[in-house]
Design an enzyme around this catalytic site. Structure first.
Site, PDB file in Angstrom:
ATOM      1  N   ARG A 271       5.821   7.011   9.167  1.00 24.10           N
ATOM      2  CA  ARG A 271       4.782   6.946   8.526  1.00 24.10           C
ATOM      3  C   ARG A 271       4.821   5.873   7.232  1.00 24.10           C
ATOM      4  O   ARG A 271       4.286   6.262   6.286  1.00 24.10           O
ATOM      5  CB  ARG A 271       4.493   8.330   7.666  1.00 24.10           C
ATOM      6  CG  ARG A 271       4.471   9.362   8.850  1.00 24.10           C
ATOM      7  CD  ARG A 271       3.211   9.428   9.866  1.00 24.10           C
ATOM      8  NE  ARG A 271       3.318  10.218  10.570  1.00 24.10           N
ATOM      9  CZ  ARG A 271       4.160  10.628  11.698  1.00 24.10           C
ATOM     10  NH1 ARG A 271       4.853   9.747  12.282  1.00 24.10           N
ATOM     11  NH2 ARG A 271       3.940  11.758  12.326  1.00 24.10           N
TER      12      ARG A 271
ATOM     13  N   GLU B  13       0.552  11.718   2.143  1.00 23.17           N
ATOM     14  CA  GLU B  13       0.935  10.585   3.047  1.00 23.17           C
ATOM     15  C   GLU B  13      -0.680   9.656   3.026  1.00 23.17           C
ATOM     16  O   GLU B  13      -0.475   8.478   3.049  1.00 23.17           O
ATOM     17  CB  GLU B  13       0.705  11.402   4.401  1.00 23.17           C
ATOM     18  CG  GLU B  13       0.739  10.525   5.432  1.00 23.17           C
ATOM     19  CD  GLU B  13       0.646  11.052   6.974  1.00 23.17           C
ATOM     20  OE1 GLU B  13       1.699  11.721   7.318  1.00 23.17           O
ATOM     21  OE2 GLU B  13      -0.221  10.816   7.522  1.00 23.17           O
TER      22      GLU B  13
ATOM     23  N   SER C  67      -2.564  15.551   8.108  1.00 24.15           N
ATOM     24  CA  SER C  67      -1.566  15.903   7.030  1.00 24.15           C
ATOM     25  C   SER C  67      -1.616  15.216   5.896  1.00 24.15           C
ATOM     26  O   SER C  67      -1.491  14.181   5.732  1.00 24.15           O
ATOM     27  CB  SER C  67      -0.157  15.290   7.799  1.00 24.15           C
ATOM     28  OG  SER C  67      -0.102  15.975   9.203  1.00 24.15           O
TER      29      SER C  67
HETATM   30  P1  FAD Z   1      -8.082   4.092   6.566  1.00 25.83           P
HETATM   31  O1  FAD Z   1      -8.001   5.397   6.079  1.00 25.83           O
HETATM   32  O2  FAD Z   1      -9.496   3.462   6.695  1.00 25.83           O
HETATM   33  O3  FAD Z   1      -7.012   3.223   5.799  1.00 25.83           O
HETATM   34  C1  FAD Z   1      -5.570   3.739   5.755  1.00 25.83           C
HETATM   35  C2  FAD Z   1      -4.977   2.528   5.110  1.00 25.83           C
HETATM   36  O4  FAD Z   1      -4.849   1.644   5.937  1.00 25.83           O
HETATM   37  C3  FAD Z   1      -5.546   1.998   3.825  1.00 25.83           C
HETATM   38  O5  FAD Z   1      -4.400   1.578   3.120  1.00 25.83           O
HETATM   39  C4  FAD Z   1      -6.337   0.572   4.256  1.00 25.83           C
HETATM   40  O6  FAD Z   1      -6.237  -0.174   3.202  1.00 25.83           O
HETATM   41  C5  FAD Z   1      -5.378   0.190   5.442  1.00 25.83           C
HETATM   42  N1  FAD Z   1      -6.218  -0.404   6.485  1.00 25.83           N
HETATM   43  C6  FAD Z   1      -6.963   0.040   7.164  1.00 25.83           C
HETATM   44  N2  FAD Z   1      -7.416  -0.837   8.012  1.00 25.83           N
HETATM   45  C7  FAD Z   1      -6.805  -2.071   7.770  1.00 25.83           C
HETATM   46  C8  FAD Z   1      -6.442  -3.215   8.200  1.00 25.83           C
HETATM   47  N3  FAD Z   1      -7.299  -3.529   9.400  1.00 25.83           N
HETATM   48  N4  FAD Z   1      -5.766  -4.054   7.818  1.00 25.83           N
HETATM   49  C9  FAD Z   1      -5.035  -3.861   6.636  1.00 25.83           C
HETATM   50  N5  FAD Z   1      -4.925  -2.458   6.054  1.00 25.83           N
HETATM   51  C10 FAD Z   1      -5.808  -1.694   6.555  1.00 25.83           C
HETATM   52  N6  FAD Z   1      -1.701  10.087  11.394  1.00 25.83           N
HETATM   53  C11 FAD Z   1      -0.785   9.948  12.187  1.00 25.83           C
HETATM   54  O7  FAD Z   1       0.250   9.220  11.991  1.00 25.83           O
HETATM   55  N7  FAD Z   1      -0.680  10.995  13.049  1.00 25.83           N
HETATM   56  C12 FAD Z   1      -1.399  11.870  13.396  1.00 25.83           C
HETATM   57  O8  FAD Z   1      -1.258  12.576  14.478  1.00 25.83           O
HETATM   58  C13 FAD Z   1      -2.530  11.802  12.496  1.00 25.83           C
HETATM   59  N8  FAD Z   1      -3.563  12.968  12.915  1.00 25.83           N
HETATM   60  C14 FAD Z   1      -4.641  12.900  12.018  1.00 25.83           C
HETATM   61  C15 FAD Z   1      -5.572  13.965  12.269  1.00 25.83           C
HETATM   62  C16 FAD Z   1      -6.800  13.877  11.511  1.00 25.83           C
HETATM   63  C17 FAD Z   1      -7.682  15.157  11.900  1.00 25.83           C
HETATM   64  C18 FAD Z   1      -7.031  13.099  10.469  1.00 25.83           C
HETATM   65  C19 FAD Z   1      -8.149  13.118   9.538  1.00 25.83           C
HETATM   66  C20 FAD Z   1      -6.216  12.191  10.230  1.00 25.83           C
HETATM   67  C21 FAD Z   1      -4.947  11.810  11.035  1.00 25.83           C
HETATM   68  N9  FAD Z   1      -3.966  10.956  10.870  1.00 25.83           N
HETATM   69  C22 FAD Z   1      -2.899  10.796  11.658  1.00 25.83           C
HETATM   70  C23 FAD Z   1      -4.287  10.032   9.793  1.00 25.83           C
HETATM   71  C24 FAD Z   1      -4.993   8.931  10.127  1.00 25.83           C
HETATM   72  O9  FAD Z   1      -5.878   9.030  11.030  1.00 25.83           O
HETATM   73  C25 FAD Z   1      -4.099   7.491  10.319  1.00 25.83           C
HETATM   74  O10 FAD Z   1      -3.493   7.041   9.153  1.00 25.83           O
HETATM   75  C26 FAD Z   1      -4.979   6.328  10.650  1.00 25.83           C
HETATM   76  O11 FAD Z   1      -4.168   5.530  11.445  1.00 25.83           O
HETATM   77  C27 FAD Z   1      -6.022   5.819   9.715  1.00 25.83           C
HETATM   78  O12 FAD Z   1      -6.996   4.981  10.204  1.00 25.83           O
HETATM   79  P2  FAD Z   1      -8.044   4.438   9.536  1.00 25.83           P
HETATM   80  O13 FAD Z   1      -8.916   3.311  10.392  1.00 25.83           O
HETATM   81  O14 FAD Z   1      -8.923   5.663   9.028  1.00 25.83           O
HETATM   82  O15 FAD Z   1      -7.586   4.049   7.977  1.00 25.83           O
HETATM   83  P1  NAP Z   2       4.144  20.827  15.067  1.00 29.95           P
HETATM   84  O1  NAP Z   2       4.062  20.397  16.477  1.00 29.95           O
HETATM   85  O2  NAP Z   2       3.619  22.010  14.790  1.00 29.95           O
HETATM   86  O3  NAP Z   2       5.484  20.305  14.277  1.00 29.95           O
HETATM   87  C1  NAP Z   2       5.568  20.759  12.994  1.00 29.95           C
HETATM   88  C2  NAP Z   2       6.333  19.257  12.562  1.00 29.95           C
HETATM   89  O4  NAP Z   2       7.941  19.559  12.984  1.00 29.95           O
HETATM   90  C3  NAP Z   2       5.773  18.010  12.913  1.00 29.95           C
HETATM   91  O5  NAP Z   2       5.315  17.495  11.773  1.00 29.95           O
HETATM   92  C4  NAP Z   2       7.064  17.375  13.627  1.00 29.95           C
HETATM   93  O6  NAP Z   2       7.176  16.173  12.617  1.00 29.95           O
HETATM   94  C5  NAP Z   2       8.135  18.186  13.696  1.00 29.95           C
HETATM   95  N1  NAP Z   2       8.529  18.195  15.036  1.00 29.95           N
HETATM   96  C6  NAP Z   2       8.182  19.053  15.876  1.00 29.95           C
HETATM   97  N2  NAP Z   2       8.740  19.179  17.067  1.00 29.95           N
HETATM   98  C7  NAP Z   2       9.792  18.144  16.847  1.00 29.95           C
HETATM   99  C8  NAP Z   2      10.788  17.414  17.480  1.00 29.95           C
HETATM  100  N3  NAP Z   2      11.162  17.842  19.070  1.00 29.95           N
HETATM  101  N4  NAP Z   2      11.425  16.452  17.049  1.00 29.95           N
HETATM  102  C9  NAP Z   2      11.248  16.135  15.799  1.00 29.95           C
HETATM  103  N5  NAP Z   2      10.510  16.660  15.147  1.00 29.95           N
HETATM  104  C10 NAP Z   2       9.550  17.549  15.436  1.00 29.95           C
HETATM  105  O7  NAP Z   2       2.948  19.671  14.285  1.00 29.95           O
HETATM  106  P2  NAP Z   2       1.721  19.606  14.439  1.00 29.95           P
HETATM  107  O8  NAP Z   2       1.135  19.723  13.086  1.00 29.95           O
HETATM  108  O9  NAP Z   2       0.891  20.668  15.456  1.00 29.95           O
HETATM  109  O10 NAP Z   2       1.311  18.235  14.951  1.00 29.95           O
HETATM  110  C11 NAP Z   2       1.695  17.611  15.936  1.00 29.95           C
HETATM  111  C12 NAP Z   2       1.824  16.019  16.087  1.00 29.95           C
HETATM  112  O11 NAP Z   2       0.802  15.305  15.559  1.00 29.95           O
HETATM  113  C13 NAP Z   2       3.035  15.875  15.018  1.00 29.95           C
HETATM  114  O12 NAP Z   2       4.016  14.836  15.326  1.00 29.95           O
HETATM  115  C14 NAP Z   2       2.228  15.401  13.884  1.00 29.95           C
HETATM  116  O13 NAP Z   2       3.074  14.450  13.050  1.00 29.95           O
HETATM  117  C15 NAP Z   2       1.186  14.736  14.228  1.00 29.95           C
HETATM  118  N6  NAP Z   2      -0.106  14.899  13.264  1.00 29.95           N
HETATM  119  C16 NAP Z   2       0.046  14.183  12.460  1.00 29.95           C
HETATM  120  C17 NAP Z   2      -1.051  14.148  11.433  1.00 29.95           C
HETATM  121  C18 NAP Z   2      -1.148  13.032  10.343  1.00 29.95           C
HETATM  122  O14 NAP Z   2      -2.082  13.211   9.766  1.00 29.95           O
HETATM  123  N7  NAP Z   2      -0.125  12.459  10.050  1.00 29.95           N
HETATM  124  C19 NAP Z   2      -2.078  15.150  11.473  1.00 29.95           C
HETATM  125  C20 NAP Z   2      -2.141  15.932  12.641  1.00 29.95           C
HETATM  126  C21 NAP Z   2      -0.959  15.685  13.454  1.00 29.95           C
HETATM  127  P3  NAP Z   2       6.189  14.998  13.100  1.00 29.95           P
HETATM  128  O15 NAP Z   2       5.095  15.043  11.940  1.00 29.95           O
HETATM  129  O16 NAP Z   2       7.275  13.781  12.513  1.00 29.95           O
HETATM  130  O17 NAP Z   2       6.070  14.483  14.292  1.00 29.95           O
END
Ligand code: FAD
Ligand code: NAP
Length: 362
Positions: A174, A356, A260
């Site tokens: 991340r 995050e 998250s």
């Molecule tokens: P923004 O929120 O607009 O920006 C995020 C950052 O990126 C800021 O620093 C911004 O300046 C920068 N940025 C944006 N666009 C650019 C660009 N073109 N050039 C340079 N910098 C830029 N994240 C995960 O990793 N895994 C998930 O499973 C996941 N699930 C999510 C679920 C939900 C319901 C929500 C609300 C969020 C989730 N996220 C997840 C977080 C988020 O969706 C990601 O981080 C996504 O990539 C952010 O995209 P954005 O366009 O909204 O970025």
């Molecule tokens: P989940 O499946 O309940 O798992 C809980 C956590 O355990 C996750 O964060 C995941 O890490 C880790 N995990 C589970 N199984 C794993 C494996 N086999 N090996 C290594 N790590 C494992 O999580 P959840 O909340 O439902 O989310 C599902 C996936 O969507 C996850 O990958 C999560 O990262 C992603 N997600 C991300 C965001 C965000 O905003 N970043 C929001 C929603 C969902 P990781 O997070 O490293 O995968």
């Protein structure tokens, strides 16, 4: 499917006041004093001219990983450069390029529809293609770095377009180079993906195991597909991830959230072993480097925060890692709740949770 690059636009960039409530998925009430939309790479020089007049530049995609203050005096640019194209059908990989302003989920959907498989585990992540490398988005065992070929970014102060490799981007869990250094230094305008051929399913995560009735998933399936004996296709996995996410995660259109709120902490094996001895239910996953990833949601849940509320900010009742806007929360409400959770987790487990999302300070 739109072509990339899109038709050029040299429309002038005229900053205007803009309500950003619809530009951040937490739904925080926020106003930008000076907002412009970047639609084309032809406008990048003009954007640099404009940025020189402000102390800082906030680059905004879909605002799904941001905590915004009520007023932003910096220049804000919303990146809306669109287009998707197949660059090359190599025997070992599809090479695809997408404009930074494309919706991430829309792009994943296009890839699955075209048979360019490999991004299906990353379905339904909100936001834009351009933001995906910023935190090296990941879900269900796949992260952007696994499918990355390169990107093109504009260096705002140096006024030049740069092609970057994965090594240049310094991807980590991340994290990337874009989360460090001066905010607004880079504007990512296009991202290229290498989707390996032949395709291989990634099905290790417990929810996917359960969904497809595979051996590793124990417990009753929260949701499962109609039974089929054949191996899941990329489209099956895409549908599974969408189903599971819709059931487990709050839809930002209904309840404001930024996904998250904390990263899963990475700790040395000795730290994890000591914690496990004291807390046998600890959820942790071994990492390739010998460290362990702790499930931050489990730590927060154990501290009793799931479903709880502090002021106008709350902890989601199905996923403790997600903080939600209960209706009129401000950035201060969200950060007060985050701080209370961090204090409790630290007191109980001696683990410091790291937020995050990007917390934009005015
Ligand atoms: P923004 O929120 O607009 O920006 C995020 C950052 O990126 C800021 O620093 C911004 O300046 C920068 N940025 C944006 N666009 C650019 C660009 N073109 N050039 C340079 N910098 C830029 N994240 C995960 O990793 N895994 C998930 O499973 C996941 N699930 C999510 C679920 C939900 C319901 C929500 C609300 C969020 C989730 N996220 C997840 C977080 C988020 O969706 C990601 O981080 C996504 O990539 C952010 O995209 P954005 O366009 O909204 O970025
Ligand atoms: P989940 O499946 O309940 O798992 C809980 C956590 O355990 C996750 O964060 C995941 O890490 C880790 N995990 C589970 N199984 C794993 C494996 N086999 N090996 C290594 N790590 C494992 O999580 P959840 O909340 O439902 O989310 C599902 C996936 O969507 C996850 O990958 C999560 O990262 C992603 N997600 C991300 C965001 C965000 O905003 N970043 C929001 C929603 C969902 P990781 O997070 O490293 O995968």
């Amino acid at each position: 499917m739109p072509d990339f690059p899109q038709a050029s636009s040299t429309a002038p960039l005229t900053p205007a006041r803009q309500d950003l409530t619809q530009f951040n998925t937490l739904g925080l009430s926020a106003w930008a004093d000076a907002f412009v939309t970047l639609r084309s790479v032809d406008q990048l020089s003009a954007l640099s001219d404009l940025a020189d007049q402000y102390s800082r530049l906030l680059v905004l995609g879909g605002g799904s990983n941001m905590v915004l203050p009520a007023r932003i005096e910096s220049l804000v640019t919303h990146v809306a450069v669109t287009g998707v194209r197949l660059i090359e059908a190599r025997p070992d990989a599809w090479i695809i390029e997408a404009g930074a302003g494309e919706s991430w989920h829309g792009f994943v959907t296009t890839c699955v529809e075209q048979g360019w498989d490999g991004l299906e585990n990353l379905a339904l992540i909100p936001g834009t293609v351009g933001a995906a490398p910023v935190q090296n988005i990941g879900a269900y065992g796949v992260e952007l770095a696994d499918r990355f070929q390169g990107l093109t970014a504009w260096n705002v102060r140096q006024r030049r377009l740069v092609d970057m490799t994965a090594t240049d981007c310094q991807f980590a869990y991340r994290d990337s180079i874009f989360k460090h250094g001066e905010p607004g230094e880079w504007i990512i305008v296009a991202v290229r993906f290498a989707l390996p051929r032949p395709w291989q399913a990634v099905l290790e995560y417990p929810d996917l195991q359960r969904y497809f009735g595979l051996s590793g998933g124990t417990g009753a399936p929260a949701i499962s597909r109609t039974h089929s004996s054949s191996a899941p296709t990329a489209r099956d996995i895409f549908n599974a991830v969408c189903d599971i996410r819709r059931q487990k995660l709050p839809d930002p259109a209904v309840i404001g959230n930024a996904g998250s709120f904390f990263k899963n902490p990475l700790v040395e094996a000795s730290v994890r072993d000591a914690l496990l001895a004291q807390h046998p239910g600890l959820v942790s996953y071994p990492q390739p480097d010998g460290r362990y990833k702790l499930a931050a949601g489990w730590l927060i849940d154990q501290c009793g925060w799931k479903g709880k509320q502090l002021g106008a900010a709350g902890v989601h009742d199905r996923q403790a890692l997600v903080l939600v806007n209960k209706g009129s929360a401000t950035a201060a409400d969200i950060m007060a709740l985050a701080a209370a959770i961090q204090r409790d987790v630290s007191a109980r487990y001696h683990i410091q949770l790291e937020p995050e999302p990007v917390i934009w300070q005015q």
